[in-house]
Every structure is written in C-alpha cells, then in structure tokens.
Design an enzyme around this catalytic site. Structure first.
Site, PDB file in Angstrom:
ATOM      1  N   THR A  82       0.833  -1.214   0.000  1.00 52.77           N
ATOM      2  CA  THR A  82       0.000   0.000   0.000  1.00 52.77           C
ATOM      3  C   THR A  82       0.861   1.255   0.000  1.00 52.77           C
ATOM      4  O   THR A  82       0.575   2.221  -0.722  1.00 52.77           O
ATOM      5  CB  THR A  82      -0.900   0.068   1.253  1.00 52.77           C
ATOM      6  OG1 THR A  82      -1.569  -1.174   1.414  1.00 52.77           O
ATOM      7  CG2 THR A  82      -1.917   1.183   1.139  1.00 52.77           C
ATOM      8  N   HIS A 197      -8.430  -6.797   2.918  1.00 55.72           N
ATOM      9  CA  HIS A 197      -7.013  -7.126   3.110  1.00 55.72           C
ATOM     10  C   HIS A 197      -6.896  -8.605   3.463  1.00 55.72           C
ATOM     11  O   HIS A 197      -7.715  -9.138   4.197  1.00 55.72           O
ATOM     12  CB  HIS A 197      -6.431  -6.260   4.231  1.00 55.72           C
ATOM     13  CG  HIS A 197      -4.928  -6.298   4.308  1.00 55.72           C
ATOM     14  ND1 HIS A 197      -4.230  -7.392   4.764  1.00 55.72           N
ATOM     15  CD2 HIS A 197      -4.001  -5.366   3.957  1.00 55.72           C
ATOM     16  CE1 HIS A 197      -2.929  -7.136   4.698  1.00 55.72           C
ATOM     17  NE2 HIS A 197      -2.764  -5.911   4.209  1.00 55.72           N
TER      18      HIS A 197
HETATM   19  C1  GP9 Z   1      -2.475  -0.849   6.637  1.00 53.78           C
HETATM   20  C2  GP9 Z   1      -2.944  -0.995   5.235  1.00 53.78           C
HETATM   21  C3  GP9 Z   1      -2.461  -2.282   4.624  1.00 53.78           C
HETATM   22  O1  GP9 Z   1      -2.605   0.388   7.240  1.00 53.78           O
HETATM   23  O2  GP9 Z   1      -2.717   0.135   4.467  1.00 53.78           O
HETATM   24  O3  GP9 Z   1      -1.194  -2.221   4.094  1.00 53.78           O
HETATM   25  P1  GP9 Z   1      -0.640  -3.410   3.112  1.00 53.78           P
HETATM   26  O4  GP9 Z   1      -0.376  -4.605   3.975  1.00 53.78           O
HETATM   27  O5  GP9 Z   1      -1.683  -3.707   2.086  1.00 53.78           O
HETATM   28  O6  GP9 Z   1       0.585  -2.841   2.517  1.00 53.78           O
HETATM   29 MN    MN Z   2      -2.622  -2.700   0.496  1.00 50.34          MN
END
Ligand code: GP9
Ligand code: MN
Length: 420
Positions: A82, A197
């Site tokens: 992300t 997620h």
């Molecule tokens: C956590 C979210 C997830 O705050 O943005 O991050 P990722 O694991 O997808 O990099």
């Molecule tokens: Mn992510």
C-alpha cells in the site's frame, strides 16, 4: 550528486510524452477538490465479473461506465505494498527493489503532489483507520507535504466496527464525512480503505453480500466477499458526498493499490479464470482498476497501458498544473503521444503490443498471449532496468535535494541562450 540528477532529468525529458506534454483535459478540473481512494488489494479481474450470477462490484461497474475507466492499468508496487502505491502516485517515482521507501527514506527531499497542490491553494490530507505509524506514514507524510493525517485516533473504533486491521470501510467513510466537510477547500484528500485485506475476513453477516467462491482455497473464496463489501462502502461514500454537497466540486480517482491474490493461489485462480496461469497471465493479473470520475463529464473506457507511476502528471494536468522541472517517470494518461507502456518493480514491462515477464524471462504477444522470441522483448527489458535504476538513484541518493539548483541552472542557460 547534482550531475547524476542532470543525467536523470535528461532521460525523463527525452522520453516520448514525458514532462510537459498535456492531455486534452489539461485544466479541465482546475480548482476542484481531489479525492483519491486507495482500494485495498483490488485487482481488475473483479470488475464486470460475475460470481454465482451476481456482480462482484455492482457500484464500481456503474461508476466505471460513467467515468474514465482504464482497463490496461497496472500496479507498480514492490514489498512496500500500500505504501509503495501511495509513493508512486504522489511522486511518480518507483518504490525500492527491496523494503519500503516509506520506512527507509522518509526523510528525503521530495517534490510530491500534496506539496505542489498546496502551493496552488489546496489542503492536502490523508485519511485511514489504522495507527498513524503503520508504514511510517506519520513521518513520511511530513516529507510529502500532507497538512494532516486523520488516522485511528480521529475515528471511533470499536470491536463491533472493526475487522482484521481495524475500522471497517463503511464506518470509515461514514465517520470521515464530518472531517471532509470541515476541510478548507479545495482539498486533496486520500482515503485508504482496509477491509479487503488478506486474509479477507468478515465478522458480521451483514458484510456478506455475496456467497464466497467455491474453489476450496479459503482466501480466494472469501476475497469476493470482502471486495463486494468494499464496493458497498464506495457506494455509501458517493451517496454521502452527494448528500453533503461535496460531490459536484470534486474529482474522484479510485485505484487498486496492488494485487490481493498472490501466486501461491494460482490453482484456485486458474479455476476462477478458466485458464492456466503462465507468466503471461500472472503479469495480466497485476492489472488494478483505475477509475477517474469527473462529475459532469461523459465516461469513456481508455485502453492506454499505464500504471500508478502515471497518476501524478495525470492528476496535476487535470488541475491545470504544469511541473516542468520535476523528475517524473510517468506520463499524463490522457496525452495522445504518450508511450503506451508500464514497468513493474520486478523489471517486467507491458506495452500495447508485448508483455515481458521478468520472472522466467519470457516474452509474449500482448493480444494473443502467445509466447514469442525473447529478442522482441529485449528492448523492453533494457528500458525497464534502466528506468528502475534511475529511479533508485534518485531515492538512494536523495537527489531531489538538488532539484532547485538544477532548475536555476537550466533557467540561466535558457536566459543566456535567449540573450545571444
Ligand atoms: C495498513 C494498510 C495495509 O494500514 O494500508 O497495508 P498493506 O499490507 O496492504 O501494505
Ligand atoms: Mn494494500
């Protein structure tokens, strides 16, 4: 040093359609609020696909029809996931070959979109229901020029309204509305969703708006449910933006941050897609949705090949902002003469004709998927390696420190030439 920066500036400026080449929508959204929505782990294959006869993303499908929808758009992220997507989009630089630039180079000098739009009167903020320090966002956001980060502390987070990493997407958008209404306008606001997620968990029947798939691979099967939930949260968000009078003065940029289903799930994915997953299909699975919604403008599906790296110039140009002296590896997705292509962090490259898959070092015809002689892809491989190396030099060497003096030198040169 600054000599390295000159070489890199020469490279970016000599690229087809790089720097200063405008799409036909230059300035079309001048002065509008910008809302970015990071769609967690959302791959493009769910768009316009049905499961058990039901749309997986009914709202996004409708929105895509009424927007610029890019169906050849890929993520360019690496291990920073992300945060890499955020970095790519705000800077038009690549994340790093290993680790996350958000944690390793958060104190560099950047020339990021939040900082640029701030100079044009914008209020740049980020909103996300997780701890501020996750991915070192609280530190990095200062270097990128965000005015404020509304993180977990700004929300009412309870056991009931949380799942997995934290606040569910629907309460996230609901609770974000009072914040948005009070922002000084125009704003540049990034909303980072979280519910979809890995490992794709629901903890309440009302979140389950579609039955899971039935491949027997739990995370693939549940993925469809949490994507469906995310879709519902975006629908809610648009309703709220309309009800609160924010919608019509705002442009919306929705993007999938990175893949959600890794190669470990190829068996189940081949069942879903009804085909074997070779390196070619693996590359194509790195497509993420990009929807640019501009209220009052007619929708169009755009087939140009691009990636997250291209969003900075695309967004700035929509706002009528031209950064002539900047290191941007991406190009305005609306520019006619841009090179229809994108580079992955692993050195793969996709153009409108070919797919070079770094993994396995294979070359394919993009439209037929047929494997072809690697000779055809050799220039793609070379270009990808070169561009990634340049980007890494900028980050590792903190080269944007020299951007200002570089600008002055160029200007001096031009002035001297003009006076001769
Ligand atoms: C956590 C979210 C997830 O705050 O943005 O991050 P990722 O694991 O997808 O990099
Ligand atoms: Mn992510």
């Amino acid at each position: 040093d600054s000599n390295e920066l000159s070489e890199i500036l020469n490279y970016v400026n000599s690229q087809q359609g790089k720097m200063g080449v405008h799409g036909k929508y230059f300035g079309k959204a001048k002065g509008k609020n910008v809302v970015l929505v990071s769609l967690e782990s959302t791959q493009n294959f769910v768009i316009n696909r049905k499961l058990h006869g039901q749309e997986i993303t009914p709202f996004l499908n409708d929105l895509a029809d009424d927007s610029f929808y890019f169906d050849n758009f890929y993520h360019n992220t690496g291990q920073g996931k992300t945060s890499d997507a955020e970095f790519l989009i705000d800077n038009s630089l690549y994340g790093l070959p290993r680790g996350a630039v958000y944690t390793t180079n958060a104190n560099n000098e950047y020339n990021a979109t939040p900082e640029i739009v701030k100079d044009h009167g914008y209020t740049p903020v980020s909103l996300h229901g997780n701890h501020a320090s996750f991915w070192n966002r609280d530190v990095m956001y200062q270097s990128l020029g965000y005015d404020h980060f509304y993180s977990k502390d700004s929300y009412n987070v309870t056991d009931e309204n949380s799942v997995n990493y934290g606040l569910k997407d629907i309460p996230f958008f609901e609770q974000s509305m009072p914040i948005v209404k009070n922002l000084d306008k125009p704003y540049y606001a990034k909303f980072i969703t979280m519910t979809n997620h890995y490992p794709y968990i629901t903890n309440d029947k009302s979140m389950e708006m579609i039955d899971p798939a039935d491949t027997g691979d739990g995370s693939v099967d549940r993925y469809f449910q949490t994507v469906r939930y995310e879709d519902e949260s975006i629908k809610k968000f648009f309703q709220l933006m309309k009800e609160n009078g924010e919608y019509k003065d705002t442009i919306f940029v929705l993007y999938g941050d990175h893949y959600g289903i890794s190669e470990n799930h190829n068996r189940a994915m081949s069942e879903i897609l009804g085909k074997e997953i070779r390196p070619f299909e693996h590359v194509q699975l790195q497509k993420v949705p990009l929807i640019i919604h501009i209220p009052g403008m007619k929708g169009k599906t755009m087939d140009t090949v691009g990636g997250e790296i291209d969003l900075k110039p695309t967004i700035l140009h929509l706002l009528g902002i031209d950064e002539k002296n900047d290191v941007q590896f991406g190009t305005d997705l609306f520019a006619k003469n841009r090179e229809s292509a994108t580079i992955f962090r692993d050195g793969s490259m996709v153009t409108d004709k070919y797919v070079y898959a770094a993994e396995g070092n294979k070359c394919y015809d993009k439209s037929s998927g047929e494997e072809i002689d690697m000779k055809t892809c050799a220039p793609l491989k070379d270009k990808a390696d070169k561009e990634l190396q340049y980007s890494d030099k900028v980050v590792y060497g903190d080269l944007l420190r020299f951007l200002d003096s570089e600008q002055k030198e160029n200007q001096d040169k031009k002035d001297t030439e003009a006076s001769q």
